[in-house]
Write a protein that holds these residues in place. Structure first.
Motif, PDB file in Angstrom:
ATOM      1  N   ASP A 143      -4.261   4.580  -2.957  1.00 12.77           N
ATOM      2  CA  ASP A 143      -3.976   5.589  -3.536  1.00 12.77           C
ATOM      3  C   ASP A 143      -2.467   6.207  -3.788  1.00 12.77           C
ATOM      4  O   ASP A 143      -2.016   6.654  -4.706  1.00 12.77           O
ATOM      5  CB  ASP A 143      -4.522   6.835  -2.610  1.00 12.77           C
ATOM      6  CG  ASP A 143      -6.486   6.908  -2.893  1.00 12.77           C
ATOM      7  OD1 ASP A 143      -6.727   6.162  -3.963  1.00 12.77           O
ATOM      8  OD2 ASP A 143      -6.728   7.387  -2.050  1.00 12.77           O
ATOM      9  N   ILE A 144      -1.755   5.837  -2.507  1.00 12.31           N
ATOM     10  CA  ILE A 144      -0.418   6.010  -2.745  1.00 12.31           C
ATOM     11  C   ILE A 144       0.332   5.001  -3.879  1.00 12.31           C
ATOM     12  O   ILE A 144       1.399   5.605  -4.532  1.00 12.31           O
ATOM     13  CB  ILE A 144       0.085   5.721  -1.401  1.00 12.31           C
ATOM     14  CG1 ILE A 144      -0.052   6.716  -0.245  1.00 12.31           C
ATOM     15  CG2 ILE A 144       1.876   5.653  -1.478  1.00 12.31           C
ATOM     16  CD1 ILE A 144       0.029   6.601   1.137  1.00 12.31           C
ATOM     17  N   LEU A 145       0.174   3.828  -3.984  1.00  9.56           N
ATOM     18  CA  LEU A 145       0.479   2.962  -4.935  1.00  9.56           C
ATOM     19  C   LEU A 145      -0.005   3.119  -6.203  1.00  9.56           C
ATOM     20  O   LEU A 145       0.327   2.423  -7.173  1.00  9.56           O
ATOM     21  CB  LEU A 145       0.324   1.365  -4.391  1.00  9.56           C
ATOM     22  CG  LEU A 145       1.056   1.100  -2.943  1.00  9.56           C
ATOM     23  CD1 LEU A 145       0.650  -0.218  -2.846  1.00  9.56           C
ATOM     24  CD2 LEU A 145       2.482   1.458  -2.974  1.00  9.56           C
ATOM     25  N   GLU A 146      -1.017   4.128  -6.451  1.00 11.73           N
ATOM     26  CA  GLU A 146      -1.821   4.155  -7.810  1.00 11.73           C
ATOM     27  C   GLU A 146      -2.356   2.905  -8.224  1.00 11.73           C
ATOM     28  O   GLU A 146      -2.239   2.488  -9.176  1.00 11.73           O
ATOM     29  CB  GLU A 146      -0.736   4.731  -8.673  1.00 11.73           C
ATOM     30  CG  GLU A 146      -0.584   6.153  -8.240  1.00 11.73           C
ATOM     31  CD  GLU A 146       0.479   6.877  -9.108  1.00 11.73           C
ATOM     32  OE1 GLU A 146       1.014   6.059 -10.530  1.00 11.73           O
ATOM     33  OE2 GLU A 146       0.965   7.926  -9.085  1.00 11.73           O
ATOM     34  N   LEU A 147      -3.165   2.171  -7.342  1.00 12.92           N
ATOM     35  CA  LEU A 147      -3.819   0.906  -7.667  1.00 12.92           C
ATOM     36  C   LEU A 147      -5.327   1.345  -7.114  1.00 12.92           C
ATOM     37  O   LEU A 147      -5.556   2.038  -6.626  1.00 12.92           O
ATOM     38  CB  LEU A 147      -3.156  -0.135  -6.506  1.00 12.92           C
ATOM     39  CG  LEU A 147      -1.930  -0.647  -6.650  1.00 12.92           C
ATOM     40  CD1 LEU A 147      -1.648  -1.592  -5.520  1.00 12.92           C
ATOM     41  CD2 LEU A 147      -1.695  -1.266  -8.060  1.00 12.92           C
ATOM     42  N   THR A 148      -6.076   0.243  -7.768  1.00  8.01           N
ATOM     43  CA  THR A 148      -7.486   0.278  -7.313  1.00  8.01           C
ATOM     44  C   THR A 148      -7.821  -0.351  -5.953  1.00  8.01           C
ATOM     45  O   THR A 148      -6.700  -1.183  -5.594  1.00  8.01           O
ATOM     46  CB  THR A 148      -8.714  -0.378  -8.030  1.00  8.01           C
ATOM     47  OG1 THR A 148      -8.191  -1.776  -8.095  1.00  8.01           O
ATOM     48  CG2 THR A 148      -8.428   0.066  -9.561  1.00  8.01           C
ATOM     49  N   VAL A 149      -8.657   0.259  -4.968  1.00  4.57           N
ATOM     50  CA  VAL A 149      -8.618  -0.344  -3.820  1.00  4.57           C
ATOM     51  C   VAL A 149      -8.772  -1.685  -3.715  1.00  4.57           C
ATOM     52  O   VAL A 149      -8.325  -2.675  -2.907  1.00  4.57           O
ATOM     53  CB  VAL A 149      -9.687   0.203  -2.793  1.00  4.57           C
ATOM     54  CG1 VAL A 149     -11.137   0.079  -3.399  1.00  4.57           C
ATOM     55  CG2 VAL A 149      -9.517   0.099  -1.315  1.00  4.57           C
ATOM     56  N   ASN A 150      -9.647  -2.296  -4.678  1.00  5.60           N
ATOM     57  CA  ASN A 150      -9.910  -3.537  -5.225  1.00  5.60           C
ATOM     58  C   ASN A 150      -8.652  -4.525  -5.252  1.00  5.60           C
ATOM     59  O   ASN A 150      -8.504  -5.706  -4.742  1.00  5.60           O
ATOM     60  CB  ASN A 150     -10.943  -3.959  -6.036  1.00  5.60           C
ATOM     61  CG  ASN A 150     -11.215  -5.407  -6.276  1.00  5.60           C
ATOM     62  OD1 ASN A 150     -11.194  -6.133  -5.436  1.00  5.60           O
ATOM     63  ND2 ASN A 150     -11.714  -5.956  -7.599  1.00  5.60           N
ATOM     64  N   ALA A 151      -7.785  -4.121  -5.835  1.00  2.58           N
ATOM     65  CA  ALA A 151      -6.281  -4.547  -6.295  1.00  2.58           C
ATOM     66  C   ALA A 151      -5.747  -4.856  -4.891  1.00  2.58           C
ATOM     67  O   ALA A 151      -4.958  -5.908  -4.672  1.00  2.58           O
ATOM     68  CB  ALA A 151      -5.612  -3.946  -7.314  1.00  2.58           C
ATOM     69  N   TYR A 152      -5.471  -3.621  -4.134  1.00  3.71           N
ATOM     70  CA  TYR A 152      -4.795  -3.720  -2.866  1.00  3.71           C
ATOM     71  C   TYR A 152      -5.446  -4.725  -1.943  1.00  3.71           C
ATOM     72  O   TYR A 152      -4.752  -5.606  -1.287  1.00  3.71           O
ATOM     73  CB  TYR A 152      -4.733  -2.297  -2.286  1.00  3.71           C
ATOM     74  CG  TYR A 152      -4.177  -2.563  -0.805  1.00  3.71           C
ATOM     75  CD1 TYR A 152      -2.811  -2.502  -0.756  1.00  3.71           C
ATOM     76  CD2 TYR A 152      -4.616  -2.637   0.281  1.00  3.71           C
ATOM     77  CE1 TYR A 152      -2.107  -2.747   0.474  1.00  3.71           C
ATOM     78  CE2 TYR A 152      -4.363  -2.768   1.369  1.00  3.71           C
ATOM     79  CZ  TYR A 152      -2.802  -3.004   1.673  1.00  3.71           C
ATOM     80  OH  TYR A 152      -2.210  -2.953   2.584  1.00  3.71           O
ATOM     81  N   GLN A 153      -6.992  -4.818  -1.629  1.00  3.38           N
ATOM     82  CA  GLN A 153      -7.719  -5.953  -1.161  1.00  3.38           C
ATOM     83  C   GLN A 153      -7.193  -7.196  -1.305  1.00  3.38           C
ATOM     84  O   GLN A 153      -7.039  -8.002  -0.439  1.00  3.38           O
ATOM     85  CB  GLN A 153      -8.950  -5.493  -1.060  1.00  3.38           C
ATOM     86  CG  GLN A 153      -9.706  -4.232  -0.458  1.00  3.38           C
ATOM     87  CD  GLN A 153     -10.920  -3.963  -0.589  1.00  3.38           C
ATOM     88  OE1 GLN A 153     -11.584  -4.287  -1.738  1.00  3.38           O
ATOM     89  NE2 GLN A 153     -11.740  -3.404   0.112  1.00  3.38           N
ATOM     90  N   LYS A 154      -7.140  -7.407  -2.545  1.00  2.00           N
ATOM     91  CA  LYS A 154      -6.624  -8.954  -2.826  1.00  2.00           C
ATOM     92  C   LYS A 154      -5.312  -9.174  -2.553  1.00  2.00           C
ATOM     93  O   LYS A 154      -4.898 -10.484  -2.450  1.00  2.00           O
ATOM     94  CB  LYS A 154      -6.923  -8.961  -4.504  1.00  2.00           C
ATOM     95  CG  LYS A 154      -8.062  -8.947  -5.049  1.00  2.00           C
ATOM     96  CD  LYS A 154      -8.237  -8.985  -6.445  1.00  2.00           C
ATOM     97  CE  LYS A 154      -9.970  -8.862  -6.801  1.00  2.00           C
ATOM     98  NZ  LYS A 154     -10.364  -9.979  -7.601  1.00  2.00           N
ATOM     99  N   TYR A 155      -4.325  -8.145  -2.417  1.00  2.00           N
ATOM    100  CA  TYR A 155      -3.168  -8.601  -1.687  1.00  2.00           C
ATOM    101  C   TYR A 155      -3.452  -8.686  -0.286  1.00  2.00           C
ATOM    102  O   TYR A 155      -2.577  -9.975   0.027  1.00  2.00           O
ATOM    103  CB  TYR A 155      -2.186  -7.208  -1.752  1.00  2.00           C
ATOM    104  CG  TYR A 155      -1.784  -6.661  -3.063  1.00  2.00           C
ATOM    105  CD1 TYR A 155      -1.832  -7.564  -4.426  1.00  2.00           C
ATOM    106  CD2 TYR A 155      -1.223  -5.376  -3.335  1.00  2.00           C
ATOM    107  CE1 TYR A 155      -1.305  -7.024  -5.472  1.00  2.00           C
ATOM    108  CE2 TYR A 155      -0.819  -5.024  -4.424  1.00  2.00           C
ATOM    109  CZ  TYR A 155      -0.759  -5.581  -5.619  1.00  2.00           C
ATOM    110  OH  TYR A 155      -0.515  -5.235  -6.779  1.00  2.00           O
ATOM    111  N   GLU A 156      -3.976  -8.173   0.459  1.00  2.00           N
ATOM    112  CA  GLU A 156      -4.164  -8.483   1.927  1.00  2.00           C
ATOM    113  C   GLU A 156      -5.191  -9.795   2.033  1.00  2.00           C
ATOM    114  O   GLU A 156      -4.825 -10.547   3.093  1.00  2.00           O
ATOM    115  CB  GLU A 156      -5.160  -7.454   2.517  1.00  2.00           C
ATOM    116  CG  GLU A 156      -4.078  -6.235   3.205  1.00  2.00           C
ATOM    117  CD  GLU A 156      -4.738  -5.295   3.842  1.00  2.00           C
ATOM    118  OE1 GLU A 156      -5.829  -5.690   4.461  1.00  2.00           O
ATOM    119  OE2 GLU A 156      -4.256  -4.207   4.096  1.00  2.00           O
ATOM    120  N   GLN A 157      -5.911 -10.151   1.300  1.00  2.34           N
ATOM    121  CA  GLN A 157      -6.785 -11.405   1.171  1.00  2.34           C
ATOM    122  C   GLN A 157      -5.956 -12.817   0.606  1.00  2.34           C
ATOM    123  O   GLN A 157      -6.407 -13.785   0.687  1.00  2.34           O
ATOM    124  CB  GLN A 157      -8.227 -11.053   0.318  1.00  2.34           C
ATOM    125  CG  GLN A 157      -8.884 -10.056   1.110  1.00  2.34           C
ATOM    126  CD  GLN A 157      -9.936  -9.708   0.069  1.00  2.34           C
ATOM    127  OE1 GLN A 157     -10.054 -10.139  -1.329  1.00  2.34           O
ATOM    128  NE2 GLN A 157     -10.843  -8.890   0.495  1.00  2.34           N
TER     129      GLN A 157
END
Length: 78
Positions: free
Chosen positions: A22-36
């Protein structure tokens, strides 16, 4: 290495993946792919992540040896 450090920084700041997305204005799925480790953020997003978690970009990227060669402490308080 990037994904693991990103996750550690997020958890230490008590953010959920949804909070960061939300802070980065991304989907949670997009952020999860960074961590993965499936995707890598743009340079602009990388700067935002480092600022959000109060860590150097070099630390997120696992460049501890480079930081140490500059005489910079590699201990990031998480």
């Amino acid at each position: 290495m990037f994904g693991k450090r990103l996750r550690a920084a997020r958890i230490s700041r008590k953010y959920t993946q949804q909070n960061v997305a939300d802070i980065l204005e991304l989907t949670v799925n997009a952020y999860q792919k960074y961590e993965q480790g499936e995707r890598f953020p743009s340079p602009e997003t990388l700067v935002k992540l480092a600022d959000l978690f109060c860590v150097p970009i070099d630390w997120l990227l696992g460049r501890d040896d480079y930081l140490a060669s500059l005489g910079v402490s590699v201990d990031v308080p998480l």
